[in-house]
Write a protein that holds these residues in place. Structure first.
Motif, PDB file in Angstrom:
ATOM      1  N   GLN A  56      48.902 -20.468  59.385  1.00 22.32           N
ATOM      2  CA  GLN A  56      47.961 -19.680  58.579  1.00 22.32           C
ATOM      3  C   GLN A  56      47.178 -18.678  59.427  1.00 22.32           C
ATOM      4  O   GLN A  56      46.759 -17.639  58.924  1.00 22.32           O
ATOM      5  CB  GLN A  56      47.009 -20.621  57.828  1.00 22.32           C
ATOM      6  N   TYR A  57      46.980 -18.981  60.696  1.00 22.73           N
ATOM      7  CA  TYR A  57      46.316 -18.035  61.598  1.00 22.73           C
ATOM      8  C   TYR A  57      47.312 -17.013  62.166  1.00 22.73           C
ATOM      9  O   TYR A  57      47.017 -15.818  62.269  1.00 22.73           O
ATOM     10  CB  TYR A  57      45.655 -18.763  62.770  1.00 22.73           C
ATOM     11  N   LEU A  58      48.484 -17.504  62.574  1.00 22.80           N
ATOM     12  CA  LEU A  58      49.488 -16.655  63.243  1.00 22.80           C
ATOM     13  C   LEU A  58      50.682 -16.458  62.307  1.00 22.80           C
ATOM     14  O   LEU A  58      51.765 -17.018  62.510  1.00 22.80           O
ATOM     15  CB  LEU A  58      49.932 -17.305  64.562  1.00 22.80           C
ATOM     16  N   LEU A 130      39.506 -15.773  60.877  1.00 25.99           N
ATOM     17  CA  LEU A 130      39.682 -15.889  59.425  1.00 25.99           C
ATOM     18  C   LEU A 130      39.769 -14.515  58.761  1.00 25.99           C
ATOM     19  O   LEU A 130      40.517 -14.318  57.807  1.00 25.99           O
ATOM     20  CB  LEU A 130      38.504 -16.669  58.810  1.00 25.99           C
ATOM     21  N   SER A 131      39.010 -13.553  59.284  1.00 23.49           N
ATOM     22  CA  SER A 131      38.984 -12.213  58.677  1.00 23.49           C
ATOM     23  C   SER A 131      40.309 -11.471  58.827  1.00 23.49           C
ATOM     24  O   SER A 131      40.562 -10.491  58.133  1.00 23.49           O
ATOM     25  CB  SER A 131      37.850 -11.377  59.287  1.00 23.49           C
ATOM     26  N   PHE A 132      41.170 -11.937  59.734  1.00 25.31           N
ATOM     27  CA  PHE A 132      42.462 -11.273  59.956  1.00 25.31           C
ATOM     28  C   PHE A 132      43.613 -11.930  59.176  1.00 25.31           C
ATOM     29  O   PHE A 132      44.753 -11.481  59.265  1.00 25.31           O
ATOM     30  CB  PHE A 132      42.802 -11.242  61.460  1.00 25.31           C
ATOM     31  N   LYS A 133      43.320 -12.983  58.428  1.00 20.70           N
ATOM     32  CA  LYS A 133      44.377 -13.591  57.610  1.00 20.70           C
ATOM     33  C   LYS A 133      44.795 -12.612  56.513  1.00 20.70           C
ATOM     34  O   LYS A 133      43.942 -11.988  55.879  1.00 20.70           O
ATOM     35  CB  LYS A 133      43.893 -14.903  56.976  1.00 20.70           C
ATOM     36  N   VAL A 134      46.097 -12.496  56.292  1.00 14.03           N
ATOM     37  CA  VAL A 134      46.622 -11.561  55.291  1.00 14.03           C
ATOM     38  C   VAL A 134      46.994 -12.355  54.045  1.00 14.03           C
ATOM     39  O   VAL A 134      47.903 -13.193  54.082  1.00 14.03           O
ATOM     40  CB  VAL A 134      47.853 -10.790  55.834  1.00 14.03           C
ATOM     41  N   HIS A 135      46.290 -12.069  52.938  1.00 15.67           N
ATOM     42  CA  HIS A 135      46.443 -12.856  51.708  1.00 15.67           C
ATOM     43  C   HIS A 135      47.859 -12.802  51.142  1.00 15.67           C
ATOM     44  O   HIS A 135      48.450 -13.825  50.809  1.00 15.67           O
ATOM     45  CB  HIS A 135      45.435 -12.372  50.673  1.00 15.67           C
ATOM     46  N   GLN A 136      48.426 -11.607  51.030  1.00 15.98           N
ATOM     47  CA  GLN A 136      49.792 -11.451  50.518  1.00 15.98           C
ATOM     48  C   GLN A 136      50.617 -10.695  51.555  1.00 15.98           C
ATOM     49  O   GLN A 136      50.763  -9.471  51.478  1.00 15.98           O
ATOM     50  CB  GLN A 136      49.769 -10.709  49.183  1.00 15.98           C
ATOM     51  N   PHE A 166      59.662 -26.062  56.042  1.00 19.22           N
ATOM     52  CA  PHE A 166      59.185 -25.802  54.681  1.00 19.22           C
ATOM     53  C   PHE A 166      57.666 -25.618  54.671  1.00 19.22           C
ATOM     54  O   PHE A 166      57.128 -24.683  54.062  1.00 19.22           O
ATOM     55  CB  PHE A 166      59.585 -26.961  53.757  1.00 19.22           C
ATOM     56  N   VAL A 167      56.961 -26.517  55.354  1.00 18.50           N
ATOM     57  CA  VAL A 167      55.500 -26.453  55.447  1.00 18.50           C
ATOM     58  C   VAL A 167      55.077 -25.127  56.093  1.00 18.50           C
ATOM     59  O   VAL A 167      54.149 -24.456  55.636  1.00 18.50           O
ATOM     60  CB  VAL A 167      54.972 -27.666  56.256  1.00 18.50           C
ATOM     61  N   TYR A 168      55.774 -24.754  57.160  1.00 19.27           N
ATOM     62  CA  TYR A 168      55.517 -23.482  57.863  1.00 19.27           C
ATOM     63  C   TYR A 168      55.709 -22.290  56.921  1.00 19.27           C
ATOM     64  O   TYR A 168      54.880 -21.381  56.864  1.00 19.27           O
ATOM     65  CB  TYR A 168      56.466 -23.396  59.063  1.00 19.27           C
ATOM     66  N   THR A 169      56.805 -22.329  56.145  1.00 21.80           N
ATOM     67  CA  THR A 169      57.130 -21.232  55.223  1.00 21.80           C
ATOM     68  C   THR A 169      56.047 -21.050  54.168  1.00 21.80           C
ATOM     69  O   THR A 169      55.630 -19.933  53.873  1.00 21.80           O
ATOM     70  CB  THR A 169      58.489 -21.518  54.532  1.00 21.80           C
ATOM     71  N   VAL A 170      55.583 -22.151  53.598  1.00 23.06           N
ATOM     72  CA  VAL A 170      54.552 -22.075  52.548  1.00 23.06           C
ATOM     73  C   VAL A 170      53.209 -21.657  53.157  1.00 23.06           C
ATOM     74  O   VAL A 170      52.504 -20.805  52.608  1.00 23.06           O
ATOM     75  CB  VAL A 170      54.411 -23.425  51.812  1.00 23.06           C
ATOM     76  N   ARG A 173      52.745 -17.928  54.090  1.00 23.28           N
ATOM     77  CA  ARG A 173      52.681 -17.060  52.899  1.00 23.28           C
ATOM     78  C   ARG A 173      51.401 -17.271  52.105  1.00 23.28           C
ATOM     79  O   ARG A 173      51.024 -16.434  51.288  1.00 23.28           O
ATOM     80  CB  ARG A 173      53.890 -17.326  51.983  1.00 23.28           C
ATOM     81  N   ASN A 174      50.744 -18.410  52.306  1.00 20.24           N
ATOM     82  CA  ASN A 174      49.508 -18.750  51.585  1.00 20.24           C
ATOM     83  C   ASN A 174      48.446 -19.178  52.605  1.00 20.24           C
ATOM     84  O   ASN A 174      48.145 -20.363  52.737  1.00 20.24           O
ATOM     85  CB  ASN A 174      49.768 -19.874  50.583  1.00 20.24           C
ATOM     86  N   PRO A 175      47.863 -18.214  53.332  1.00 20.92           N
ATOM     87  CA  PRO A 175      47.030 -18.558  54.489  1.00 20.92           C
ATOM     88  C   PRO A 175      45.685 -19.198  54.165  1.00 20.92           C
ATOM     89  O   PRO A 175      44.982 -19.635  55.071  1.00 20.92           O
ATOM     90  CB  PRO A 175      46.824 -17.194  55.169  1.00 20.92           C
TER      91      PRO A 175
END
Length: 602
Positions: A56-58, A130-136, A166-170, A173-175
């Protein structure tokens, strides 16, 4: 009795606040936060939640690259379990994760200015990341499912790696999706594989399951949006508003639970959300599991409806409990009018501790009204608080607050009218016409917003109509106002960086629970000056006839929005006349051989 209730409430607040102190004390007993968390979970769960945190960070990093970071953290955890006095073992877990990120080779090459976060001290460093996480994230390609035989062999021979991927993939995409929801999704995925891989036609079985998983992923996106909204409420409006909303909701869902138990649960939920919203997914997962375990241990106290959920594996419980029906109201609950309106000594109970008194009011009111939205209950409570603040300063308070029922009924009527009007429109005219109505109203309210954004907002509001207006009447208000608040809060977040107009700014500065009524009541922006006429806004060509139906419809809706932007004061009748003329023109010209010439003439 009232003083006893107040003293009990203060005691509960103290015991609820002490949960943080207990957690700190528990960490102190272990000396090492990472050792404590590792021992609380299975190694597999610890690895999965650490992978979620890094992914979620990277979001641009490969699974293999992040697996190395996960291994570093797991190695440190195992080292600290063996010796809690070892160097680095006393560090807070979030600091360990961020230190790993800051040691990534060429971090700036992949993530640009995010690398500057490493120069900050905690907790500012975490807020920066956190401010650099990309929502979509549009830089992540769509997921491609491997061939059926490949995926089943992979599951058989390398289960942990497959589920980890699978966990990594989800997660990437959903940070902002919390770890318990992601692990619940992984559990659904594994069940699909366990069910299909023994089948003769694995592909067909997986196709059916994939459709089911697609639905689950869509639900995950909804959960993600709801969780982000809850985090924004906690961050922007503070603990008092967050807890009031949670107390109202839990009192509706668990109306037989004692007030004391619900107050404690609300405080615990707030503490866990603090961790989850900060991106600390290991502590989020561990403490959420503890919270759900505590709830299940007292299921007889809270609700019989959660019994089947509590029998499920830990990772599946959360989703089940969230979806569980409201419990039945206790029989013969007395009217609240006597206690909160007719009692001449209300001010004596209210004045020593406003929050304690109002919290009990929220509890008692909510458990009697499961059909109301939590936002309406918060408005009613705020209205009652304002009335008491005024009346308790007068010579005859009881006479002053004697009309409380009539005053508070205004909030109820406004809410019921809005839901009825919109659901009647939706059910009578369907999605397409409902969307047009939304676009007309909101373009007039905020014509400065781009056409594409107005269309996006209109579609989201129409989706709310589709979701909520098909529910039983007693569930419509809660459903619709909750989702509308999420949309409005998103608009207000945009307003912070790109101001729209004065009336939007005014509504966005309202109390959290008052924003939706403010937007509903908002009229035409009379200060708006339309931009100079641009012929390209009304450009008609043969694509209007040849494009796929969805594109044609979107084009026509954009024309509608642009037309209102030119003439915001336009009446409903004028709009109908123009729309009718436009439809006639398209019907006529799309049948001609030279469409462009026909459109030009018309």
């Amino acid at each position: 009795m009232k003083w006893l209730t107040l003293i009990s409430f203060i005691f509960l607040l103290s015991s609820a606040r002490s949960r943080n102190l207990q957690r700190i004390a528990r960490d102190a007993d272990h000396k090492s936060p990472i050792a404590h968390r590792f021992k609380d979970m299975s190694e597999e769960t610890f690895k999965a939640v650490t992978m979620i945190t890094f992914a979620q960070y990277l979001q641009r990093c490969s699974y293999e690259g992040l697996s190395k970071l996960v291994k570093d953290v797991v190695d440190l955890a195992q080292k600290c379990v063996a010796n809690e006095d070892a160097p680095e073992c006393s560090k807070p877990l979030p600091s360990i994760v961020l230190d790993e990120i800051c040691q990534v080779d060429k971090l700036r090459d992949s993530y640009g200015d995010m690398a500057d976060c490493c120069g900050k001290a905690d907790p500012e460093r975490n807020q920066c990341f956190l401010s650099f996480k990309v929502h979509q994230p549009d830089f992540i390609p769509p997921y491609q499912r491997p061939a059926a035989d490949v995926i089943c062999n992979e599951y058989k021979d390398h289960r942990v790696q497959l589920l980890g991927n699978f966990v990594y993939t989800v997660a990437r995409r959903n940070p902002f999706l919390h770890a318990p929801a992601i692990l619940g999704l992984a559990s659904e995925y594994e069940k699909a594989l366990q069910s299909c891989c023994p089948e003769s036609d694995v592909g067909a079985c997986l196709d059916a399951k994939v459709q089911q998983i697609f639905v689950i992923k869509e639900k995950a996106k909804k959960i993600d949006v709801k969780q982000q909204h809850a985090c924004r409420v906690l961050e922007k409006y503070g603990e008092r508003t967050f807890q009031a909303q949670k107390l109202a909701r839990m009192s509706q869902k668990y109306p037989k639970a004692p007030f004391a138990e619900l107050v404690k649960m609300v405080h615990d939920v707030k503490d866990v959300y603090r961790e989850c919203c900060s991106g600390d997914m290991v502590e989020c997962m561990d403490d959420w599991t503890e919270l759900i375990t505590s709830l299940c241990a007292k299921q007889d106290v809270f609700s019989s409806k959660i019994k089947p959920c509590c029998e499920l594996p830990v990772v599946e419980r959360t989703k089940c409990i969230m979806k569980a029906d409201f419990d039945d109201k206790p029989d013969n609950l007395p009217s609240l009018v006597e206690k909160y309106v007719q009692d001449k000594e209300v001010c004596k109970s209210y004045e020593p501790d406003h929050d304690a008194f109002l919290s009990e009011f929220v509890y008692e009111y909510s458990r009697r009204h499961p059909e109301f939205s939590t936002e309406l209950i918060m408005r009613i409570t705020k209205g009652y608080e304002t009335l008491l603040n005024k009346c308790c300063k007068t010579d005859n308070p009881a006479e002053c607050y004697g009309n409380a029922v009539e005053e508070l009924s205004k909030h109820i009527k406004e809410n019921e009218d809005v839901v009825k009007t919109n659901c009647d429109l939706f059910n009578a005219h369907g999605e397409a016409e409902f969307l047009k109505g939304i676009l007309v109203r909101y373009t007039k309210k905020m014509p400065q917003v781009s056409t594409d954004t107005l269309l996006e907002i209109g579609k989201k509001m129409t989706a709310v109509g589709k979701e909520c207006c098909n529910l039983p009447e007693e569930k419509r208000m809660s459903c619709s106002e909750h989702y509308l608040n999420i949309i409005i809060e998103d608009m207000c977040k945009r307003q912070e960086s790109t101001p729209i107009n004065d009336q939007v700014a005014q509504c966005c500065n309202e109390l959290y629970s008052y924003k939706r009524p403010c937007f509903t009541a908002m009229g035409v922006d009379t200060k708006y000056v339309p931009p100079p006429f641009d012929p390209m806004m009304f450009n008609f060509d043969d694509k209007m006839c040849s494009a796929p139906p969805e594109e044609r419809e979107a084009g026509q809706l954009k024309l509608l929005v642009n037309l209102i932007k030119r003439k915001p004061q336009m009446t409903e009748e004028q709009l109908k006349t123009i729309a009718g003329g436009f439809t006639a023109m398209m019907d006529k010209c799309c049948k001609q051989s030279d469409i462009d010439s026909c459109l030009g003439e018309e």
